[in-house]
Each structure stands twice: as C-alpha cells, then as structure tokens.
Design a protein around this motif. Sequence first.
Motif, PDB file in Angstrom:
ATOM      1  N   ARG A  89      20.380  47.551  18.850  1.00  0.00           N
ATOM      2  CA  ARG A  89      19.854  48.451  19.889  1.00  0.00           C
ATOM      3  C   ARG A  89      19.584  47.697  21.193  1.00  0.00           C
ATOM      4  O   ARG A  89      19.560  48.280  22.256  1.00  0.00           O
ATOM      5  CB  ARG A  89      18.591  49.136  19.402  1.00  0.00           C
ATOM      6  N   ARG A  90      19.309  46.426  21.121  1.00  0.00           N
ATOM      7  CA  ARG A  90      19.111  45.503  22.232  1.00  0.00           C
ATOM      8  C   ARG A  90      17.732  45.597  22.880  1.00  0.00           C
ATOM      9  O   ARG A  90      17.068  44.591  23.081  1.00  0.00           O
ATOM     10  CB  ARG A  90      20.187  45.675  23.304  1.00  0.00           C
ATOM     11  N   PHE A  91      17.286  46.780  23.236  1.00  0.00           N
ATOM     12  CA  PHE A  91      15.991  46.957  23.898  1.00  0.00           C
ATOM     13  C   PHE A  91      14.957  47.473  22.905  1.00  0.00           C
ATOM     14  O   PHE A  91      15.285  48.255  22.015  1.00  0.00           O
ATOM     15  CB  PHE A  91      16.102  47.959  25.049  1.00  0.00           C
ATOM     16  N   LEU A 109      17.110  41.768  24.366  1.00  0.00           N
ATOM     17  CA  LEU A 109      17.802  40.647  23.724  1.00  0.00           C
ATOM     18  C   LEU A 109      19.036  40.295  24.562  1.00  0.00           C
ATOM     19  O   LEU A 109      20.166  40.378  24.121  1.00  0.00           O
ATOM     20  CB  LEU A 109      18.178  41.016  22.288  1.00  0.00           C
ATOM     21  N   SER A 110      18.777  39.876  25.766  1.00  0.00           N
ATOM     22  CA  SER A 110      19.758  39.831  26.851  1.00  0.00           C
ATOM     23  C   SER A 110      20.624  38.587  26.884  1.00  0.00           C
ATOM     24  O   SER A 110      21.654  38.576  27.544  1.00  0.00           O
ATOM     25  CB  SER A 110      19.014  39.914  28.187  1.00  0.00           C
ATOM     26  N   GLY A 111      20.169  37.516  26.241  1.00  0.00           N
ATOM     27  CA  GLY A 111      20.858  36.240  26.404  1.00  0.00           C
ATOM     28  C   GLY A 111      20.368  35.466  27.611  1.00  0.00           C
ATOM     29  O   GLY A 111      20.824  34.355  27.874  1.00  0.00           O
ATOM     30  N   VAL A 144      10.951  32.651  23.949  1.00  0.00           N
ATOM     31  CA  VAL A 144      11.872  33.193  24.958  1.00  0.00           C
ATOM     32  C   VAL A 144      12.965  32.188  25.298  1.00  0.00           C
ATOM     33  O   VAL A 144      14.144  32.531  25.371  1.00  0.00           O
ATOM     34  CB  VAL A 144      11.082  33.608  26.218  1.00  0.00           C
ATOM     35  N   ALA A 145      12.582  30.942  25.504  1.00  0.00           N
ATOM     36  CA  ALA A 145      13.555  29.911  25.895  1.00  0.00           C
ATOM     37  C   ALA A 145      14.562  29.640  24.787  1.00  0.00           C
ATOM     38  O   ALA A 145      15.768  29.544  25.044  1.00  0.00           O
ATOM     39  CB  ALA A 145      12.825  28.628  26.273  1.00  0.00           C
ATOM     40  N   SER A 146      14.101  29.514  23.552  1.00  0.00           N
ATOM     41  CA  SER A 146      15.027  29.146  22.471  1.00  0.00           C
ATOM     42  C   SER A 146      15.799  30.339  21.917  1.00  0.00           C
ATOM     43  O   SER A 146      16.889  30.174  21.368  1.00  0.00           O
ATOM     44  CB  SER A 146      14.297  28.406  21.350  1.00  0.00           C
ATOM     45  N   ALA A 147      15.269  31.557  22.065  1.00  0.00           N
ATOM     46  CA  ALA A 147      15.987  32.752  21.604  1.00  0.00           C
ATOM     47  C   ALA A 147      16.852  33.354  22.705  1.00  0.00           C
ATOM     48  O   ALA A 147      17.692  34.194  22.423  1.00  0.00           O
ATOM     49  CB  ALA A 147      14.996  33.800  21.104  1.00  0.00           C
ATOM     50  N   SER A 148      16.629  32.933  23.945  1.00  0.00           N
ATOM     51  CA  SER A 148      17.345  33.489  25.111  1.00  0.00           C
ATOM     52  C   SER A 148      17.151  34.999  25.206  1.00  0.00           C
ATOM     53  O   SER A 148      18.103  35.777  25.195  1.00  0.00           O
ATOM     54  CB  SER A 148      18.837  33.140  25.051  1.00  0.00           C
ATOM     55  N   ILE A 149      15.883  35.401  25.303  1.00  0.00           N
ATOM     56  CA  ILE A 149      15.553  36.813  25.438  1.00  0.00           C
ATOM     57  C   ILE A 149      14.676  37.030  26.670  1.00  0.00           C
ATOM     58  O   ILE A 149      14.059  36.095  27.180  1.00  0.00           O
ATOM     59  CB  ILE A 149      14.840  37.360  24.185  1.00  0.00           C
TER      60      ILE A 149
END
Length: 196
Positions: A89-91, A109-111, A144-149
């Motif tokens: 779903r991303r958001f 979950l944007s990258g 946030v930094a390690s998951a890239s979200i």
Amino acid sequence: MRVGRIERTTKETSVLVEIDLDGTGEVEIATGVGFFDHMLNQLGKHGLFDLTVKTEGDLHIDAHHTIEDTAIALGAALKQALGDKSGIRRFGSASCPLDEALAEVTVDLSGRPYLVHSEPENMAPMIGPDYDTTMTRHILESIVASASICLHVRVPYGRNAHHIVEAQFKALARALRAATELDPRATGVPSTKGVL
C-alpha cells in the motif's frame, strides 16, 4: 516470505533483528534496556509483525549505543523484508491515544529517508533508570535512515513521558502495518517511477 534478518556487530554492540511483515505479533525482545524492550514489544504487537530483537551492548557506559544500533538494524531488517515493495500500500497513517497523550504518525515507504518529529517540550528527562527521552527522536532517525522511509511523527499534547513515548511507538506500529500491507488490487511497485 516478507522476512528480514540483520546481524550487526561493532566494538560497542552485537545486534540480531528478525522481522516477518506477515506475522501475528509474536515478539521476543531482549536489549537489556527495559523501557526500550517495552517499546519494541508495542511495535511488533500493534504492527502484527513477528519480531525478534537480541542486543548485547556496552550498557556499563550507558544505553545510547545499544538503542541506536538496535534501531539501525531494525530499519535495515524492515527494508530487507520489503524487498522491491511490489504490491504494498506504501502509505500508512495512524493516531493513537494513551490516556492524556496523543500521537499521530504518517509513513511513506518511499525509498527516501526523511523525518519530521515533534513532541511536547519539557518532558521528564528519563523513563526508568536507563531510557533517556531524547533517544526517541534518535531511534526514529536511525530507523528512517536505514529503512529509507519518510516518517512524520507528531505528539500535539501529553504530560506523562511514558505515555508520550509509548503512544508514538503504538502509532508507528499501526502506520507501518497499514503501509506494508499488500493491496489485493495493486500490481507492481506503487510509484509512477516504477521503483521505490
């Protein structure tokens, strides 16, 4: 299987994190920092993630490295479990009250790592003997930094530090649960770019 497993060892800590995004909320948490364990339990239980976290850290110094390195590994395991993010779903967003405190969380979950975080000022500096309340933001920064979200966390009001922090973890769990769920109507990666 949407599962992530990260082992991370430094001179300060040894961390193992395993996460199953399609679990039932089974958790096994042991970091040596009681309140942090309680928060990670909230994340697994309310996100319906099966979550194992085992950390040994330099707690004779303080809890900082243990908490920070665990959060880094948690974000990396989440990223690994998401794979190419096809069909998600991303958001996701969630609001969770805990008595007098309210937390509002929205995630993409944007990258692309980005954090917006606000909570009441003048909170008690410690929860229990070893959880510095300034670590909450640092935990979120590390994930946030390690998951890239992209993550927005807001606590518009609250008095009790325990409630303020716990509400954030519960809302984070619910927002991540919504964002990581598979959408039965979706195919491919949910982005006009074709990649996240």
